[in-house]
Write a protein that holds these residues in place. Structure first.
Motif, PDB file in Angstrom:
ATOM      1  N   ASP A 209       0.831  -1.201   0.000  1.00  0.00           N
ATOM      2  CA  ASP A 209       0.000   0.000   0.000  1.00  0.00           C
ATOM      3  C   ASP A 209       0.868   1.254   0.000  1.00  0.00           C
ATOM      4  O   ASP A 209       1.649   1.465   0.927  1.00  0.00           O
ATOM      5  CB  ASP A 209      -0.901  -0.016   1.238  1.00  0.00           C
ATOM      6  N   PRO A 210       0.752   2.111  -1.024  1.00  0.00           N
ATOM      7  CA  PRO A 210       1.577   3.329  -1.054  1.00  0.00           C
ATOM      8  C   PRO A 210       0.990   4.463  -0.233  1.00  0.00           C
ATOM      9  O   PRO A 210       1.668   5.465   0.000  1.00  0.00           O
ATOM     10  CB  PRO A 210       1.581   3.696  -2.540  1.00  0.00           C
ATOM     11  N   TRP A 211      -0.287   4.333   0.177  1.00  0.00           N
ATOM     12  CA  TRP A 211      -0.968   5.510   0.688  1.00  0.00           C
ATOM     13  C   TRP A 211      -0.411   6.080   1.991  1.00  0.00           C
ATOM     14  O   TRP A 211      -0.404   7.301   2.172  1.00  0.00           O
ATOM     15  CB  TRP A 211      -2.469   5.270   0.798  1.00  0.00           C
ATOM     16  N   PRO A 212       0.047   5.256   2.939  1.00  0.00           N
ATOM     17  CA  PRO A 212       0.616   5.864   4.143  1.00  0.00           C
ATOM     18  C   PRO A 212       1.739   6.859   3.851  1.00  0.00           C
ATOM     19  O   PRO A 212       1.893   7.850   4.564  1.00  0.00           O
ATOM     20  CB  PRO A 212       1.124   4.650   4.932  1.00  0.00           C
ATOM     21  N   ALA A 213       2.518   6.612   2.790  1.00  0.00           N
ATOM     22  CA  ALA A 213       3.600   7.530   2.440  1.00  0.00           C
ATOM     23  C   ALA A 213       3.097   8.770   1.708  1.00  0.00           C
ATOM     24  O   ALA A 213       3.773   9.801   1.709  1.00  0.00           O
ATOM     25  CB  ALA A 213       4.629   6.808   1.565  1.00  0.00           C
ATOM     26  N   LEU A 214       1.921   8.679   1.095  1.00  0.00           N
ATOM     27  CA  LEU A 214       1.426   9.760   0.242  1.00  0.00           C
ATOM     28  C   LEU A 214       0.305  10.572   0.868  1.00  0.00           C
ATOM     29  O   LEU A 214      -0.006  11.673   0.393  1.00  0.00           O
ATOM     30  CB  LEU A 214       0.918   9.190  -1.087  1.00  0.00           C
ATOM     31  N   ASP A 215      -0.303  10.056   1.910  1.00  0.00           N
ATOM     32  CA  ASP A 215      -1.550  10.626   2.417  1.00  0.00           C
ATOM     33  C   ASP A 215      -1.439  12.102   2.756  1.00  0.00           C
ATOM     34  O   ASP A 215      -2.252  12.923   2.311  1.00  0.00           O
ATOM     35  CB  ASP A 215      -2.012   9.832   3.640  1.00  0.00           C
ATOM     36  N   VAL A 216      -0.445  12.478   3.563  1.00  0.00           N
ATOM     37  CA  VAL A 216      -0.350  13.870   4.012  1.00  0.00           C
ATOM     38  C   VAL A 216      -0.123  14.810   2.829  1.00  0.00           C
ATOM     39  O   VAL A 216      -0.790  15.846   2.697  1.00  0.00           O
ATOM     40  CB  VAL A 216       0.769  14.032   5.063  1.00  0.00           C
ATOM     41  N   ALA A 217       0.824  14.467   1.955  1.00  0.00           N
ATOM     42  CA  ALA A 217       1.112  15.337   0.813  1.00  0.00           C
ATOM     43  C   ALA A 217      -0.088  15.432  -0.122  1.00  0.00           C
ATOM     44  O   ALA A 217      -0.384  16.515  -0.647  1.00  0.00           O
ATOM     45  CB  ALA A 217       2.339  14.827   0.058  1.00  0.00           C
ATOM     46  N   ALA A 218      -0.794  14.316  -0.328  1.00  0.00           N
ATOM     47  CA  ALA A 218      -1.972  14.351  -1.201  1.00  0.00           C
ATOM     48  C   ALA A 218      -3.057  15.233  -0.601  1.00  0.00           C
ATOM     49  O   ALA A 218      -3.746  15.964  -1.319  1.00  0.00           O
ATOM     50  CB  ALA A 218      -2.495  12.935  -1.416  1.00  0.00           C
ATOM     51  N   ARG A 219      -3.226  15.174   0.704  1.00  0.00           N
ATOM     52  CA  ARG A 219      -4.196  16.037   1.367  1.00  0.00           C
ATOM     53  C   ARG A 219      -3.808  17.511   1.205  1.00  0.00           C
ATOM     54  O   ARG A 219      -4.659  18.371   0.966  1.00  0.00           O
ATOM     55  CB  ARG A 219      -4.285  15.676   2.845  1.00  0.00           C
ATOM     56  N   ALA A 220      -2.522  17.798   1.361  1.00  0.00           N
ATOM     57  CA  ALA A 220      -2.070  19.184   1.221  1.00  0.00           C
ATOM     58  C   ALA A 220      -2.322  19.706  -0.191  1.00  0.00           C
ATOM     59  O   ALA A 220      -2.765  20.852  -0.378  1.00  0.00           O
ATOM     60  CB  ALA A 220      -0.586  19.293   1.571  1.00  0.00           C
ATOM     61  N   LEU A 221      -2.052  18.867  -1.213  1.00  0.00           N
ATOM     62  CA  LEU A 221      -2.307  19.293  -2.596  1.00  0.00           C
ATOM     63  C   LEU A 221      -3.788  19.443  -2.876  1.00  0.00           C
ATOM     64  O   LEU A 221      -4.202  20.326  -3.636  1.00  0.00           O
ATOM     65  CB  LEU A 221      -1.679  18.293  -3.570  1.00  0.00           C
ATOM     66  N   THR A 222      -4.597  18.607  -2.242  1.00  0.00           N
ATOM     67  CA  THR A 222      -6.046  18.757  -2.397  1.00  0.00           C
ATOM     68  C   THR A 222      -6.510  20.078  -1.805  1.00  0.00           C
ATOM     69  O   THR A 222      -7.305  20.816  -2.421  1.00  0.00           O
ATOM     70  CB  THR A 222      -6.779  17.588  -1.721  1.00  0.00           C
ATOM     71  N   ALA A 223      -6.010  20.401  -0.606  1.00  0.00           N
ATOM     72  CA  ALA A 223      -6.373  21.675   0.021  1.00  0.00           C
ATOM     73  C   ALA A 223      -5.882  22.855  -0.809  1.00  0.00           C
ATOM     74  O   ALA A 223      -6.577  23.869  -0.956  1.00  0.00           O
ATOM     75  CB  ALA A 223      -5.803  21.737   1.437  1.00  0.00           C
TER      76      ALA A 223
END
Length: 312
Positions: free
Chosen positions: A254-268
């Motif tokens: 699962d790649p998401w634990p490594a990407l979650d925070v940055a993806a949330r920041a880009l979404t915001a």
């Protein structure tokens, strides 16, 4: 901007021909961008870019040297020195063919992923110094500031709530916790061009620097999480990045634990810019803009430390 554009056009014409000429067979000039943060003009095979007001000359100089050194990954500049023009720094580049927005099936996701992996695995010690910080988190923070300055908007509240759940490093309030690797800082398909030799290369070094490589995967990840990028395209991108040895995510699983925070920041960030434009133009959010605002609403209800795999 009115005085800058004709001056930039004249400058790119001179640079394209190396000597001033009154007429040529290059065809009409093309204004590729005319925004507050960048004005870009093409003449023939040459592109001139006026960088954002207040661009740090020392940081840009190092970034240009890195692009020249990594010419198999980044489009190299035509000269490593920026030229001052109307209070802006101007750089020159070989013109390339951008990604065709009208043909999403031909999007070069594999090329983008491979170039990113190559960038992320480049040893910083062998590059021009001092390398600046990657500016991705700072751009996200500026987007939130821009939204706040645009005035009240009903969609601002979920964006603010999602932003508040992020750790300090993602809001540009602290250094990233991971070792700094060389990152692009603003990766999307508009940052690739195909050269006349047929190679895809990354462009736009304004945000290049040391940081968390997850940031460069964050926008495609966020699009996938928001339903704006198909699972097939996301899988193509992620698989190619892993195959090329990219360090931002584990080699499998699962790649998401490594990407979650940055993806949330880009979404915001994306949502904040959408809200600011909506307020400035006195219009409702369009379908895509509403989708990223809705994603912020979901994110706010499940902070990153509680999210098991995804923002979806």
């Amino acid at each position: 901007m009115t005085a800058l554009l004709p001056a930039l056009t004249a400058t790119v014409r001179r640079t394209a021909h190396r000597v001033p000429r009154g007429t040529c067979d290059c065809g009409p000039d093309a204004v590729l961008a005319d925004r507050d943060d960048a004005t870009v003009v093409r003449h023939g095979a040459t592109v001139a870019k006026a960088h954002a007001p207040g661009t740090d000359p020392a940081g840009l100089a190092v970034r240009l040297k890195v692009a020249a050194a990594l010419h198999d990954t980044l489009l190299p500049p035509l000269g490593e020195t920026a030229v001052p023009l109307h209070g802006r720094l101007v750089t020159f580049w070989e013109a390339g063919t951008p990604v065709d927005r009208d043909d999403p099936d031909a999007a070069p996701w594999e090329a983008a992923a491979t170039l990113l992996a190559r960038l992320h695995t480049t040893p910083a010690a062998g590059l021009p110094q001092p390398l600046p910080d990657m500016r991705g988190p700072a751009k996200a923070a500026r987007a939130i500031t821009r939204m706040r300055a645009a005035g009240p908007h009903p969609a601002a509240a979920p964006v603010e709530r999602a932003w508040a759940t992020l750790p300090a490093w993602a809001r540009a309030e602290a250094p990233a916790p991971l070792p700094g690797l060389l990152c692009h800082g603003d990766l999307h398909l508009g940052q690739l061009v195909r050269t006349p030799a047929g190679r895809w290369l990354l462009i736009d070094v304004d945000d290049l620097g040391l940081g968390d490589p997850a940031w460069d995967l964050a926008r495609p990840a966020a699009w996938y999480a928001c339903g704006l990028l198909s699972p097939e395209e996301w899988t193509r991108f992620l698989t190619a990045y892993r195959a090329a040895g990219g360090p931002a995510v584990p080699a499998d699983g699962d790649p998401w634990p490594a990407l979650d925070v940055a993806a949330r920041a880009l979404t915001a960030q994306t949502a904040a810019l959408a809200v600011a434009k909506s307020a400035g133009q006195n219009r409702p959010l369009d379908e895509i803009e509403q989708a990223v605002v809705d994603a912020c609403d979901r994110m706010a209800a499940l902070p990153p430390e509680l999210a098991p795999t995804s923002t979806k």
